[in-house]
Design a protein around this motif. Structure first.
Motif, PDB file in Angstrom:
ATOM      1  N   LYS A  95       1.599  -1.158  -0.316  1.00  0.00           N
ATOM      2  CA  LYS A  95      -0.197   0.098  -0.254  1.00  0.00           C
ATOM      3  C   LYS A  95       1.150   1.099  -0.063  1.00  0.00           C
ATOM      4  O   LYS A  95       0.384   2.126  -0.695  1.00  0.00           O
ATOM      5  N   MET A  96       1.742   1.146   0.775  1.00  0.00           N
ATOM      6  CA  MET A  96       3.037   2.543   0.530  1.00  0.00           C
ATOM      7  C   MET A  96       3.599   1.934  -0.209  1.00  0.00           C
ATOM      8  O   MET A  96       5.272   0.843  -0.330  1.00  0.00           O
ATOM      9  N   THR A  97       4.648   3.278  -0.349  1.00  0.00           N
ATOM     10  CA  THR A  97       5.381   3.520  -1.335  1.00  0.00           C
ATOM     11  C   THR A  97       6.098   5.272  -1.139  1.00  0.00           C
ATOM     12  O   THR A  97       5.656   6.087  -0.514  1.00  0.00           O
ATOM     13  N   TRP A  98       7.645   5.429  -1.090  1.00  0.00           N
ATOM     14  CA  TRP A  98       8.162   6.548  -0.464  1.00  0.00           C
ATOM     15  C   TRP A  98       9.364   6.711  -1.707  1.00  0.00           C
ATOM     16  O   TRP A  98       9.763   5.248  -2.133  1.00  0.00           O
ATOM     17  N   ALA A  99       9.803   8.261  -1.724  1.00  0.00           N
ATOM     18  CA  ALA A  99      10.107   9.126  -2.851  1.00  0.00           C
ATOM     19  C   ALA A  99      11.478   9.900  -2.403  1.00  0.00           C
ATOM     20  O   ALA A  99      10.463  10.289  -2.063  1.00  0.00           O
ATOM     21  N   ALA A 100      12.729   9.845  -3.404  1.00  0.00           N
ATOM     22  CA  ALA A 100      12.715  10.816  -2.703  1.00  0.00           C
ATOM     23  C   ALA A 100      13.597  11.586  -4.445  1.00  0.00           C
ATOM     24  O   ALA A 100      14.091  10.722  -4.870  1.00  0.00           O
ATOM     25  N   GLY A 101      13.632  12.881  -4.107  1.00  0.00           N
ATOM     26  CA  GLY A 101      14.327  13.958  -5.436  1.00  0.00           C
ATOM     27  C   GLY A 101      14.479  15.148  -5.179  1.00  0.00           C
ATOM     28  O   GLY A 101      14.437  16.025  -4.949  1.00  0.00           O
ATOM     29  N   GLY A 131      13.068  17.298  -2.515  1.00  0.00           N
ATOM     30  CA  GLY A 131      11.799  17.087  -1.723  1.00  0.00           C
ATOM     31  C   GLY A 131      11.962  15.289  -1.466  1.00  0.00           C
ATOM     32  O   GLY A 131      12.486  13.847  -2.220  1.00  0.00           O
ATOM     33  N   GLY A 132      10.421  14.997  -0.807  1.00  0.00           N
ATOM     34  CA  GLY A 132      10.372  13.806  -1.370  1.00  0.00           C
ATOM     35  C   GLY A 132       8.707  13.621  -1.084  1.00  0.00           C
ATOM     36  O   GLY A 132       8.172  14.203  -0.774  1.00  0.00           O
ATOM     37  N   THR A 133       8.519  12.000  -1.222  1.00  0.00           N
ATOM     38  CA  THR A 133       7.364  11.964  -1.463  1.00  0.00           C
ATOM     39  C   THR A 133       6.455  10.832  -1.038  1.00  0.00           C
ATOM     40  O   THR A 133       7.675   9.855  -0.832  1.00  0.00           O
ATOM     41  N   PHE A 134       5.573  10.219  -0.786  1.00  0.00           N
ATOM     42  CA  PHE A 134       4.633   9.244  -0.085  1.00  0.00           C
ATOM     43  C   PHE A 134       3.605   9.291  -0.745  1.00  0.00           C
ATOM     44  O   PHE A 134       2.833  10.245  -0.995  1.00  0.00           O
ATOM     45  N   THR A 135       3.226   7.828  -1.471  1.00  0.00           N
ATOM     46  CA  THR A 135       1.892   7.356  -1.389  1.00  0.00           C
ATOM     47  C   THR A 135       1.515   6.161  -0.620  1.00  0.00           C
ATOM     48  O   THR A 135       1.799   5.545   0.091  1.00  0.00           O
ATOM     49  N   TYR A 136      -0.113   6.139  -1.275  1.00  0.00           N
ATOM     50  CA  TYR A 136      -0.465   5.268  -0.385  1.00  0.00           C
ATOM     51  C   TYR A 136      -1.986   4.627  -1.255  1.00  0.00           C
ATOM     52  O   TYR A 136      -2.646   5.314  -1.667  1.00  0.00           O
ATOM     53  N   LEU A 137      -1.854   3.718  -0.970  1.00  0.00           N
ATOM     54  CA  LEU A 137      -3.318   3.021  -1.957  1.00  0.00           C
ATOM     55  C   LEU A 137      -4.644   3.044  -0.974  1.00  0.00           C
ATOM     56  O   LEU A 137      -5.050   2.644   0.044  1.00  0.00           O
ATOM     57  N   MET A 138      -5.885   4.141  -1.284  1.00  0.00           N
ATOM     58  CA  MET A 138      -6.168   4.993   0.031  1.00  0.00           C
ATOM     59  C   MET A 138      -7.962   4.170  -0.600  1.00  0.00           C
ATOM     60  O   MET A 138      -8.556   3.292   0.371  1.00  0.00           O
ATOM     61  N   LEU A 139      -7.928   3.806  -1.939  1.00  0.00           N
ATOM     62  CA  LEU A 139      -8.901   2.591  -1.812  1.00  0.00           C
ATOM     63  C   LEU A 139      -8.493   1.179  -3.006  1.00  0.00           C
ATOM     64  O   LEU A 139      -8.125   1.945  -3.400  1.00  0.00           O
ATOM     65  N   ARG A 140      -9.639   0.973  -3.604  1.00  0.00           N
ATOM     66  CA  ARG A 140      -9.277  -0.683  -4.384  1.00  0.00           C
ATOM     67  C   ARG A 140      -9.022   0.466  -5.580  1.00  0.00           C
ATOM     68  O   ARG A 140      -9.861   1.493  -6.398  1.00  0.00           O
ATOM     69  N   ASN A 141      -7.747   0.784  -6.517  1.00  0.00           N
ATOM     70  CA  ASN A 141      -7.785   1.401  -7.269  1.00  0.00           C
ATOM     71  C   ASN A 141      -7.351   2.466  -7.560  1.00  0.00           C
ATOM     72  O   ASN A 141      -7.248   3.307  -8.485  1.00  0.00           O
ATOM     73  N   VAL A 142      -7.533   3.465  -6.329  1.00  0.00           N
ATOM     74  CA  VAL A 142      -7.507   4.535  -5.965  1.00  0.00           C
ATOM     75  C   VAL A 142      -5.704   5.304  -4.878  1.00  0.00           C
ATOM     76  O   VAL A 142      -5.829   4.563  -3.391  1.00  0.00           O
ATOM     77  N   VAL A 143      -4.728   5.538  -5.355  1.00  0.00           N
ATOM     78  CA  VAL A 143      -3.912   6.000  -5.078  1.00  0.00           C
ATOM     79  C   VAL A 143      -3.704   7.320  -4.592  1.00  0.00           C
ATOM     80  O   VAL A 143      -3.662   8.187  -5.650  1.00  0.00           O
TER      81      VAL A 143
END
Length: 315
Positions: A95-101, A131-143
């Motif tokens: 469900k979760m990913t982080w990134a830096a750029g 910067g830094g990025t954080f992603t999260y799978l909130m619902l089915r197929n919705v990030v």
């Protein structure tokens, strides 16, 4: 967590409605970092690929990138102006990913003159965003995704510091190949001004959609940009792109930016107007399991073209 992100998105999108200014600082943040997005008009926020550079277009798209992927990007913007960027993605769990750029642009050496137009020396100008990025799978197929970044700008003896936030949501249905995104970019403000006047950030609200046509290799994309500027005519919001997915690993594509074409028109000796192909963009990419390279060419001005190259490698 998903409720928190959803609440933040609604709040920030409401704040965007007040951001109708046209005079802003840090406009290098508007330049494309992804060659694939640049090839499809410049601001594509919906294509789902294992491409680390797409996280700069929409933080939610960082969720589609393989674990431990490094991205290196270079763009020669105009004569003497060069931009580079780097990113690294890390998958936490399903469900979760982080990134830096980081992004860096150098405007070259500029002549310094006095009030009488007499040259007194030279100076350099640079902008950088980390910067830094954080992603999260909130619902089915919705990030949902969020990027927080610090921006530093230096023009000769003047410098400034700012903080910005990008927020994005993507819905992707793999069975029908529909992808829809909403993104708010560059929300924030200056922490330190060049002088006593605090300038505004280049806030941008974008909405986009992409769709693969049936069993064909064609993917069509449409992106609406600058939606906080209500006085723009509709065509100046619209960017269109099409890419041909020749295989699972290779694509070619092109795009059209209506606003850029319109604004770059100049009159010739016979009073006819021409944009000299400004607004058109082309690109291609090879995306293997571990190594990826994408290239795009676009005309951002009537007098010059720009080449953008992305290289990605999965460790």
């Amino acid at each position: 967590m998903k409720n928190l992100i959803f609440t933040l998105l609604l709040t920030i999108f409401a704040i965007c409605a007040d951001g109708q200014e046209s005079q802003t600082e840090y406009n290098f943040l508007r330049l494309p970092v992804s060659a694939h997005a640049a090839a499809l008009g410049g601001d594509n926020i919906t294509i789902i690929e294992d491409d680390p550079s797409l996280g700069f277009s929409n933080p939610a798209l960082a969720a589609s990138v393989s674990d431990k992927t490094i991205g290196l990007n270079y763009m020669n913007y105009m004569s003497g102006v060069n931009m580079g960027s780097v990113s690294f993605n890390r998958v936490i769990n399903d469900k979760m990913t982080w990134a830096a750029g980081a992004q860096y642009i150098n405007y070259g050496t500029i002549k310094e003159v006095d009030e009488n137009n007499v040259q007194t020396g030279t100076f350099t100008a640079n902008d950088i965003a980390v910067g830094g990025t954080f992603t999260y799978l909130m619902l089915r197929n919705v990030v949902g995704g969020i990027t927080a970044k610090f921006i530093y700008s230096s023009f000769g003896s003047y410098n400034s510091l700012a903080m910005g936030v990008d927020l994005g949501v993507n819905w992707y249905e793999p069975e029908t190949n529909w992808s829809v995104s909403v993104v708010a970019k560059n929300l924030g403000g200056q922490l330190k001004a060049y002088d006593d006047v605090y300038e505004k950030m280049p806030v941008d609200l974008q909405v986009g959609v992409s769709k693969i046509l049936g069993n064909s290799p064609l993917r069509l994309s449409a992106t609406l940009v600058d939606l906080t500027h209500y006085d723009y005519k509709f065509a100046h919001h619209l960017e269109l792109g099409v890419d041909v997915l020749l295989s699972d690993n290779f694509w070619i594509g092109g795009g059209y930016n209506f606003r850029r074409t319109d604004e770059m028109k100049i009159k010739g000796s016979d009073d006819s107007e021409s944009s000299h192909m400004a607004g058109l963009s082309l690109g291609a990419g090879l995306n293997l399991e571990r190594f990826k390279i994408n290239i795009a060419y676009g005309k951002y001005h009537v007098s010059s073209g720009s080449l953008l190259v992305n290289i990605g490698y999965c460790l």
